[in-house]
Design a protein around this motif. Structure first.
Motif, PDB file in Angstrom:
ATOM      1  N   ASP A   1       1.133  -1.253   0.165  1.00 23.00           N
ATOM      2  CA  ASP A   1      -0.010   0.034  -0.068  1.00 23.00           C
ATOM      3  C   ASP A   1       0.843   1.474   0.016  1.00 23.00           C
ATOM      4  O   ASP A   1       0.198   2.130  -0.048  1.00 23.00           O
ATOM      5  CB  ASP A   1      -0.886   0.044   1.202  1.00 23.00           C
ATOM      6  N   HIS A   2       2.205   1.128   0.135  1.00 27.48           N
ATOM      7  CA  HIS A   2       3.089   2.394   0.196  1.00 27.48           C
ATOM      8  C   HIS A   2       4.302   2.393  -1.124  1.00 27.48           C
ATOM      9  O   HIS A   2       4.350   1.132  -1.377  1.00 27.48           O
ATOM     10  CB  HIS A   2       3.549   2.579   1.583  1.00 27.48           C
ATOM     11  N   HIS A   3       4.899   3.146  -1.100  1.00 29.27           N
ATOM     12  CA  HIS A   3       5.643   3.389  -1.932  1.00 29.27           C
ATOM     13  C   HIS A   3       7.044   3.264  -1.157  1.00 29.27           C
ATOM     14  O   HIS A   3       7.639   4.513  -0.643  1.00 29.27           O
ATOM     15  CB  HIS A   3       5.906   4.609  -2.888  1.00 29.27           C
ATOM     16  N   TYR A   4       7.456   1.881  -0.916  1.00 26.53           N
ATOM     17  CA  TYR A   4       9.098   1.981  -0.274  1.00 26.53           C
ATOM     18  C   TYR A   4       9.928   2.080  -1.454  1.00 26.53           C
ATOM     19  O   TYR A   4       9.901   1.401  -2.474  1.00 26.53           O
ATOM     20  CB  TYR A   4       8.953   0.435   0.261  1.00 26.53           C
ATOM     21  N   GLY A   5      10.723   3.001  -0.806  1.00 28.96           N
ATOM     22  CA  GLY A   5      12.104   3.631  -1.991  1.00 28.96           C
ATOM     23  C   GLY A   5      11.754   4.881  -2.426  1.00 28.96           C
ATOM     24  O   GLY A   5      12.650   5.396  -3.445  1.00 28.96           O
ATOM     25  N   GLU A   6      10.656   5.710  -2.278  1.00 27.06           N
ATOM     26  CA  GLU A   6      10.302   6.821  -2.550  1.00 27.06           C
ATOM     27  C   GLU A   6      11.327   7.783  -2.446  1.00 27.06           C
ATOM     28  O   GLU A   6      11.702   8.798  -3.358  1.00 27.06           O
ATOM     29  CB  GLU A   6       9.036   7.503  -2.293  1.00 27.06           C
ATOM     30  N   LEU A   7      12.292   8.066  -1.303  1.00 25.50           N
ATOM     31  CA  LEU A   7      13.295   8.818  -1.196  1.00 25.50           C
ATOM     32  C   LEU A   7      14.628   8.421  -1.789  1.00 25.50           C
ATOM     33  O   LEU A   7      15.212   9.269  -2.343  1.00 25.50           O
ATOM     34  CB  LEU A   7      13.566   8.856   0.381  1.00 25.50           C
ATOM     35  N   SER A   8      14.894   7.351  -1.706  1.00 27.81           N
ATOM     36  CA  SER A   8      16.084   6.929  -2.177  1.00 27.81           C
ATOM     37  C   SER A   8      16.313   6.369  -3.593  1.00 27.81           C
ATOM     38  O   SER A   8      17.130   6.307  -4.381  1.00 27.81           O
ATOM     39  CB  SER A   8      16.772   5.568  -1.438  1.00 27.81           C
ATOM     40  N   GLY A   9      14.949   6.235  -4.139  1.00 28.50           N
ATOM     41  CA  GLY A   9      14.875   5.590  -5.646  1.00 28.50           C
ATOM     42  C   GLY A   9      15.068   4.236  -5.959  1.00 28.50           C
ATOM     43  O   GLY A   9      15.338   3.815  -6.944  1.00 28.50           O
ATOM     44  N   ARG A  10      15.175   3.434  -4.546  1.00 27.38           N
ATOM     45  CA  ARG A  10      15.384   2.123  -4.638  1.00 27.38           C
ATOM     46  C   ARG A  10      13.986   1.540  -5.363  1.00 27.38           C
ATOM     47  O   ARG A  10      13.009   2.009  -4.938  1.00 27.38           O
ATOM     48  CB  ARG A  10      15.550   1.590  -3.328  1.00 27.38           C
ATOM     49  N   VAL A  11      14.380   0.326  -6.068  1.00 31.15           N
ATOM     50  CA  VAL A  11      13.182  -0.280  -6.577  1.00 31.15           C
ATOM     51  C   VAL A  11      13.165  -1.303  -5.556  1.00 31.15           C
ATOM     52  O   VAL A  11      13.853  -2.226  -5.411  1.00 31.15           O
ATOM     53  CB  VAL A  11      13.366  -0.490  -8.040  1.00 31.15           C
ATOM     54  N   ILE A  12      11.884  -1.612  -5.236  1.00 38.02           N
ATOM     55  CA  ILE A  12      11.656  -2.860  -4.119  1.00 38.02           C
ATOM     56  C   ILE A  12      11.908  -4.220  -5.071  1.00 38.02           C
ATOM     57  O   ILE A  12      12.825  -5.109  -4.085  1.00 38.02           O
ATOM     58  CB  ILE A  12      10.351  -2.593  -3.651  1.00 38.02           C
ATOM     59  N   GLU A  13      11.459  -4.573  -5.963  1.00 39.05           N
ATOM     60  CA  GLU A  13      11.873  -5.722  -6.794  1.00 39.05           C
ATOM     61  C   GLU A  13      13.306  -5.814  -6.696  1.00 39.05           C
ATOM     62  O   GLU A  13      13.729  -7.121  -6.652  1.00 39.05           O
ATOM     63  CB  GLU A  13      11.161  -5.618  -7.994  1.00 39.05           C
ATOM     64  N   GLU A  14      13.930  -4.756  -7.020  1.00 39.67           N
ATOM     65  CA  GLU A  14      15.507  -5.165  -7.186  1.00 39.67           C
ATOM     66  C   GLU A  14      16.198  -5.397  -5.844  1.00 39.67           C
ATOM     67  O   GLU A  14      17.134  -5.951  -5.803  1.00 39.67           O
ATOM     68  CB  GLU A  14      16.097  -4.055  -8.006  1.00 39.67           C
ATOM     69  N   LEU A  15      15.600  -4.660  -4.710  1.00 38.40           N
ATOM     70  CA  LEU A  15      15.933  -4.916  -3.645  1.00 38.40           C
ATOM     71  C   LEU A  15      15.842  -6.392  -3.086  1.00 38.40           C
ATOM     72  O   LEU A  15      16.704  -6.848  -2.509  1.00 38.40           O
ATOM     73  CB  LEU A  15      15.529  -3.908  -2.636  1.00 38.40           C
ATOM     74  N   MET A  16      14.718  -7.025  -3.459  1.00 33.16           N
ATOM     75  CA  MET A  16      14.479  -8.165  -3.278  1.00 33.16           C
ATOM     76  C   MET A  16      15.377  -9.063  -3.732  1.00 33.16           C
ATOM     77  O   MET A  16      15.676 -10.177  -3.346  1.00 33.16           O
ATOM     78  CB  MET A  16      12.955  -8.459  -3.616  1.00 33.16           C
ATOM     79  N   ALA A  17      15.507  -8.834  -5.151  1.00 34.20           N
ATOM     80  CA  ALA A  17      16.183  -9.923  -5.966  1.00 34.20           C
ATOM     81  C   ALA A  17      18.098  -9.684  -5.555  1.00 34.20           C
ATOM     82  O   ALA A  17      18.453 -10.742  -5.252  1.00 34.20           O
ATOM     83  CB  ALA A  17      16.059  -9.446  -7.352  1.00 34.20           C
ATOM     84  N   GLY A  18      18.165  -8.401  -5.499  1.00 31.87           N
ATOM     85  CA  GLY A  18      19.763  -8.315  -5.121  1.00 31.87           C
ATOM     86  C   GLY A  18      20.078  -8.413  -3.778  1.00 31.87           C
ATOM     87  O   GLY A  18      21.354  -8.687  -3.789  1.00 31.87           O
TER      88      GLY A  18
ATOM     89  N   ALA B   1      14.985 -10.593   3.487  1.00 32.40           N
ATOM     90  CA  ALA B   1      16.272  -9.916   3.499  1.00 32.40           C
ATOM     91  C   ALA B   1      16.058  -8.344   3.776  1.00 32.40           C
ATOM     92  O   ALA B   1      17.125  -7.811   4.498  1.00 32.40           O
ATOM     93  CB  ALA B   1      17.109 -10.335   2.478  1.00 32.40           C
ATOM     94  N   ASN B   2      15.177  -7.794   3.073  1.00 30.00           N
ATOM     95  CA  ASN B   2      15.025  -6.348   3.158  1.00 30.00           C
ATOM     96  C   ASN B   2      14.283  -5.904   4.678  1.00 30.00           C
ATOM     97  O   ASN B   2      14.461  -4.604   4.870  1.00 30.00           O
ATOM     98  CB  ASN B   2      14.338  -5.798   1.987  1.00 30.00           C
ATOM     99  N   ASP B   3      13.791  -6.687   5.180  1.00 27.86           N
ATOM    100  CA  ASP B   3      13.251  -6.321   6.577  1.00 27.86           C
ATOM    101  C   ASP B   3      14.185  -5.764   7.464  1.00 27.86           C
ATOM    102  O   ASP B   3      15.217  -6.410   7.594  1.00 27.86           O
ATOM    103  CB  ASP B   3      12.568  -7.419   7.051  1.00 27.86           C
ATOM    104  N   PHE B   4      13.953  -4.665   8.130  1.00 27.74           N
ATOM    105  CA  PHE B   4      14.907  -4.133   9.088  1.00 27.74           C
ATOM    106  C   PHE B   4      14.239  -4.175  10.475  1.00 27.74           C
ATOM    107  O   PHE B   4      13.239  -4.473  10.672  1.00 27.74           O
ATOM    108  CB  PHE B   4      15.368  -2.755   8.636  1.00 27.74           C
ATOM    109  N   ALA B   5      15.090  -4.378  11.231  1.00 28.54           N
ATOM    110  CA  ALA B   5      14.869  -4.426  12.773  1.00 28.54           C
ATOM    111  C   ALA B   5      14.175  -3.229  13.345  1.00 28.54           C
ATOM    112  O   ALA B   5      14.896  -2.167  13.280  1.00 28.54           O
ATOM    113  CB  ALA B   5      16.189  -4.790  13.634  1.00 28.54           C
ATOM    114  N   LEU B   6      13.072  -3.286  14.085  1.00 30.94           N
ATOM    115  CA  LEU B   6      12.670  -2.481  14.840  1.00 30.94           C
ATOM    116  C   LEU B   6      13.140  -2.556  16.358  1.00 30.94           C
ATOM    117  O   LEU B   6      13.313  -1.686  17.020  1.00 30.94           O
ATOM    118  CB  LEU B   6      11.167  -2.387  14.984  1.00 30.94           C
TER     119      LEU B   6
ATOM    120  N   PHE C   1      19.611   5.659   2.638  1.00 31.53           N
ATOM    121  CA  PHE C   1      19.413   4.453   2.544  1.00 31.53           C
ATOM    122  C   PHE C   1      20.261   3.687   3.451  1.00 31.53           C
ATOM    123  O   PHE C   1      21.396   3.852   3.051  1.00 31.53           O
ATOM    124  CB  PHE C   1      19.026   3.992   0.959  1.00 31.53           C
ATOM    125  N   PRO C   2      19.663   2.774   4.128  1.00 28.38           N
ATOM    126  CA  PRO C   2      18.301   2.379   4.564  1.00 28.38           C
ATOM    127  C   PRO C   2      17.808   3.446   5.652  1.00 28.38           C
ATOM    128  O   PRO C   2      16.516   3.153   6.053  1.00 28.38           O
ATOM    129  CB  PRO C   2      18.467   1.206   5.171  1.00 28.38           C
TER     130      PRO C   2
END
Length: 490
Positions: free
Chosen positions: A163-180, A197-202, A252-253
């Motif tokens: 529901d959100h645009h993850y990567g709007e600030l850094s220009g990262r594309v989520i699919e590529e992050l997932m893949a790479g 792998a992209n999940d970050f710790a809270l 980022f991140p």
RNA sequence: GGUCGGAUGGCCGAGUGGCUAGGCACAGGUCUGCAAAACCUCUUACACCGGUUCGAAUCCGGUUCCGACCUCCA
């Protein structure tokens, strides 16, 4: 009059800046992680945001400036002591993380003070806001955008991205992050507990040797890297404020994470403007431990470093930093620093000259145009290099007046002094150096100048030159003008 | 590999299509007993190749180098 334009990383454009709440600006800047003494890289951001704050205040806005101190996280046995050893030591001999954090916080602020960087309105510590961070994590959990795993809590990037645009600030594309992300990230600790792998710790579960830890609904642990900024900025500035600043390396991140957390918890991007400054390099290379070219701020001030030919004062550093635009990389070298130092001396000399000028009956030159030019430059995305260029032009004009080639009447003189006071001291935040000269020194120097003047009158040049040369050796420069001599520190 | 940003005169460093930023260094001059300081002069440099335009450091495309981030980082 043009508006104040500020580059917004979020839109990658210059935008007109106005506070959301009329007359009041909320600004949050990522502060230092206090696990070591401040180095040159830690100086640029504070100088930039200090100038931004000063400029906004000069616009008549009141600024609430929040800069955090990150004092949680690592600080695990700084000296590589094993657990056993730690436990066997007497309590007072143990490393007390809070004490370490405090000493580096003090060191950081000492450097800020020297550079005339004003302290923020609020300087919250992450360790003092554990409750707020836990609450925010719970909110995110309740929205289903985070999950608990083995005592840790992770932000669910994939769920969020629906529901959100993850990567709007850094220009990262989520699919590529997932893949790479796969290959490199595997070796990192705790990867197996994450869904992605992209999940970050809270929230991170604390290992036994992790000394700084707090109780939480998920057990003993400590907050993740990004949540502190989100929790503290929301607490002191509201869920959305005007400006969020930091270094480009935080894009980022860290800042992407902040946006995601805030959108998840509060439904809005925390900041309207994201402002990022560029990095500092040394002799064209980035500062890195492996290159052994890291220079501590105090090393610069003392000159005690293999790469430095001499000490450089805090004001030289500030001046040097402001001579480049904040979005350009800035390269440190001895030549560049020496050039800045010379220029700074010239500027200060002109200020002293200006204060001693006597008004003429009429003015042969303008000063208003420079005032206008400085204002325009600042409004143009904080073009401090151009402000400095205009101030050099100001210095040139002052010197012309001093030489009798141009004249200024009282109004022009007042205007000239006011311009320099406003832009050099107030907005750029520069300070006179050597102002620590006490009256006794000034008087003693006058005695020497009088003696030398007498020697010159007697044509005893051997003596007058000797006085001049020996003072030069002692670090004082004699300047002979038409109306007698003056001195300055060389 | 992906994302983003750079390449400007001896050095640093601005530059948001036309009006030669600025600082430092070097050199000449004015001033000075000699110096220093100050002032004047030092009258156009934009990685490379194409393109758009009356006009490009600035816009577009390509090439070559460099950097940051993708992992703690200011």
């Amino acid at each position: 009059m043009s508006k104040f334009q500020l580059y917004n990383t979020l839109t990658r454009k210059l935008e007109d800046f106005e506070p959301a709440v009329s007359g009041r600006v909320g600004m949050y800047v990522c502060g230092p992680t206090v696990y070591g003494p401040p180095h040159l890289g830690h100086t640029r951001g504070p100088i930039l945001f200090d100038v931004l704050r000063r400029f906004m205040e000069q616009q008549g806005w009141s600024v609430r400036f929040v800069k955090n101190i990150t004092d949680v996280g690592h600080l695990v046995g700084d000296g590589d002591e094993g657990e056993d050893k730690l436990q066997k030591q007497a309590r007072l001999e143990q490393i007390e993380p809070m004490e370490v954090a405090q000493s580096y916080t003090d060191a950081y602020n000492a450097v800020m003070d020297k550079m005339n960087v004003r302290r923020p309105s609020i300087e919250p510590k992450a360790s003092g806001h554990i409750i707020e961070q836990i609450e925010m994590i719970q909110t995110i959990l309740s929205k289903g955008l985070a999950y608990e795993s083995k005592g840790s809590v992770y932000f669910d990037v994939a769920a969020y991205a629906k529901d959100h645009h993850y990567g709007e600030l850094s220009g990262r594309v989520i699919e590529e992050l997932m893949a790479g992300a796969g290959e490199q990230a595997r070796s990192l600790e705790g990867q197996e507990e994450k869904r992605n792998a992209n999940d970050f710790a809270l929230w991170k579960k604390a290992s036994p040797e992790h000394i700084m830890q707090w109780s939480s609904p998920w057990g003993k642990g400590y907050p993740g890297w990004h949540i502190e900024c989100s929790a503290m900025s929301a607490k002191y500035l509201g869920t959305q404020f005007d400006i969020h600043g930091g270094g480009m390396d935080l894009l980022f991140p860290h800042h992407e994470g902040e946006i995601a957390q805030s959108c998840a918890a509060h439904g809005v991007n925390p900041a309207r403007f994201w402002v990022h400054h560029n990095m500092i390099t040394i002799n064209g290379q980035k500062m890195a431990k492996s290159l052994n070219n890291g220079i501590l701020a105090e090393d610069l001030f003392s000159g005690n470093h293999a790469l430095l030919a001499q000490p450089y004062s805090p004001m030289t550093l500030r001046f040097f930093v402001l001579q480049a635009h904040y979005r350009s990389t800035l390269d440190f070298s001895n030549d560049a620093l020496q050039a800045a130092q010379k220029g700074l001396q010239r500027m200060q000399a002109a200020w002293k000259t200006a204060q001693g000028l006597k008004a003429s009956a009429s003015s042969s030159l303008e000063m208003a145009d420079l005032h206008q030019a400085c204002a325009e430059a600042m409004r143009n995305d904080l073009a401090t290099p151009q402000v400095i260029a205009h101030l050099f032009e100001w210095a040139r004009r002052i010197n012309l007046v001093n030489d009798g080639r141009e004249t200024l009447d009282q109004a022009g003189l007042d205007q000239a002094l006011e311009l320099f006071r406003t832009y050099y001291f107030e907005v750029l935040g520069m300070q006179l150096e050597g102002s620590g000269d006490d009256q006794g020194l000034v008087s003693a120097m006058q005695v020497l100048l009088d003696l030398r003047a007498q020697a010159k009158a007697d044509k005893n040049y051997a003596l007058s030159d000797s006085i001049r040369d020996r003072l030069a050796e002692a670090g004082f420069q004699i300047k002979d003008g038409k109306d007698g001599s003056s001195w300055s520190r060389s």
